[in-house]
Design a protein around this motif. Sequence first.
Motif, PDB file in Angstrom:
ATOM      1  N   ALA A   1       7.906 -21.030   2.820  1.00 52.27           N
ATOM      2  CA  ALA A   1       6.688 -21.325   2.059  1.00 52.27           C
ATOM      3  C   ALA A   1       5.749 -20.128   2.050  1.00 52.27           C
ATOM      4  O   ALA A   1       5.154 -19.786   1.018  1.00 52.27           O
ATOM      5  N   VAL A   2       5.602 -19.474   3.195  1.00 48.93           N
ATOM      6  CA  VAL A   2       4.740 -18.290   3.274  1.00 48.93           C
ATOM      7  C   VAL A   2       5.317 -17.164   2.413  1.00 48.93           C
ATOM      8  O   VAL A   2       4.594 -16.517   1.636  1.00 48.93           O
ATOM      9  N   ALA A   3       6.622 -16.934   2.529  1.00 47.81           N
ATOM     10  CA  ALA A   3       7.264 -15.842   1.792  1.00 47.81           C
ATOM     11  C   ALA A   3       7.247 -16.074   0.286  1.00 47.81           C
ATOM     12  O   ALA A   3       7.194 -15.110  -0.486  1.00 47.81           O
TER      13      ALA A   3
ATOM     14  N   GLY B   1      -1.225 -24.380   1.578  1.00 49.85           N
ATOM     15  CA  GLY B   1       0.032 -24.952   1.110  1.00 49.85           C
ATOM     16  C   GLY B   1       1.125 -24.887   2.162  1.00 49.85           C
ATOM     17  O   GLY B   1       1.899 -25.838   2.336  1.00 49.85           O
ATOM     18  N   SER B   2       1.190 -23.785   2.891  1.00 49.74           N
ATOM     19  CA  SER B   2       2.204 -23.635   3.943  1.00 49.74           C
ATOM     20  C   SER B   2       1.934 -24.595   5.094  1.00 49.74           C
ATOM     21  O   SER B   2       2.871 -25.129   5.705  1.00 49.74           O
TER      22      SER B   2
ATOM     23  N   LEU C   1      15.350 -28.944   0.389  1.00 54.87           N
ATOM     24  CA  LEU C   1      14.253 -28.304   1.116  1.00 54.87           C
ATOM     25  C   LEU C   1      13.658 -27.102   0.365  1.00 54.87           C
ATOM     26  O   LEU C   1      12.420 -26.977   0.293  1.00 54.87           O
ATOM     27  N   PRO C   2      14.461 -26.201  -0.210  1.00 54.93           N
ATOM     28  CA  PRO C   2      13.840 -25.111  -0.987  1.00 54.93           C
ATOM     29  C   PRO C   2      13.043 -25.626  -2.182  1.00 54.93           C
ATOM     30  O   PRO C   2      12.003 -25.060  -2.534  1.00 54.93           O
ATOM     31  N   ALA C   3      13.524 -26.714  -2.806  1.00 57.48           N
ATOM     32  CA  ALA C   3      12.804 -27.279  -3.955  1.00 57.48           C
ATOM     33  C   ALA C   3      11.444 -27.821  -3.545  1.00 57.48           C
ATOM     34  O   ALA C   3      10.481 -27.752  -4.321  1.00 57.48           O
ATOM     35  N   PHE C   4      11.334 -28.334  -2.325  1.00 60.05           N
ATOM     36  CA  PHE C   4      10.049 -28.826  -1.831  1.00 60.05           C
ATOM     37  C   PHE C   4       9.020 -27.698  -1.823  1.00 60.05           C
ATOM     38  O   PHE C   4       7.829 -27.912  -2.089  1.00 60.05           O
ATOM     39  N   VAL C   5       9.474 -26.485  -1.546  1.00 57.62           N
ATOM     40  CA  VAL C   5       8.568 -25.330  -1.527  1.00 57.62           C
ATOM     41  C   VAL C   5       8.261 -24.845  -2.939  1.00 57.62           C
ATOM     42  O   VAL C   5       7.096 -24.662  -3.310  1.00 57.62           O
ATOM     43  N   THR C   6       9.287 -24.650  -3.750  1.00 58.78           N
ATOM     44  CA  THR C   6       9.071 -23.998  -5.054  1.00 58.78           C
ATOM     45  C   THR C   6       8.433 -24.913  -6.089  1.00 58.78           C
ATOM     46  O   THR C   6       7.705 -24.446  -6.968  1.00 58.78           O
TER      47      THR C   6
END
Length: 268
Positions: free
Chosen positions: A21-23, A30-31, A134-139
């Motif tokens: 999330a930070v990257a 948000g992170s 999990l990546p979709a939750f971030v993007t």
Amino acid sequence: MLAASHAAPALAVTAVVTALAVAWGRGTAGSALVASAVLTGQLSVGWCNDRIDLHRDLATGRTDKPLVGGVVRPRSVAAAAGGALALCVPLSLAGGLAAGTAHLVGVAAAWSYNLGVKRTALSWLPYAGAFALLPAFVTLALPGHPWPPAWVTAAGALLGTGAHLTNALPDIPGDLATGVRGLPHRLGPHLTRALAATLLLAGAAALVLGPPGPLTTTDRACLAATGTLALTVALPTRDPRSRLPFLASLALAALDIALLLLRGTALT
């Protein structure tokens, strides 16, 4: 303390997703939301698993579990699992409907594993789905709500399935004795090791070969290292209850996460 056996994995997954999330530009607030949602979701799944598996853990002598040792009461663990899940819902949705739904679907998949899917040939599916989302939750909470590239989603599914197989390896005898017949139990230890190694290596390859551009020296080194770790997973151990394959898969996943962070600019 409540079922502490799941604290380390929950913190590990939370740390990884928070780093992503930070990257990937979610910012401080948000992170922090991502970290809180993932942590409560992971704890709810772990505590749910401990409560549902109590009778099986007693039958197989899992004295490492706090519930088996009588350190905590079943009612307390059940309440903690429900409370963590209740917190996870608003924390997930705070990042937006699309992102929150993606995370909650993944958490629901993990709960479905605990509630019975683990006993079927589809035991791999909740792991694949949860890790892929999990990546979709971030993007999906970023401006424009982009989905992550297909190679990221595929890598998550492959790594999640491989982790399921290696995690189940030491418990196959006890699981079979208590009526659990998931995919690893149907395949047996030898085929499970081979399949786990193949999937974990394929997940690493997706992260190396998926992004556009030529391979770097770092890419080649990471792929070589993951190949060595995959071989460690595939080779049989003297002790059938050894956690070495699972530990090797965790090390492999750590390398893959480092690669994913390095390739972060290729995501959106």
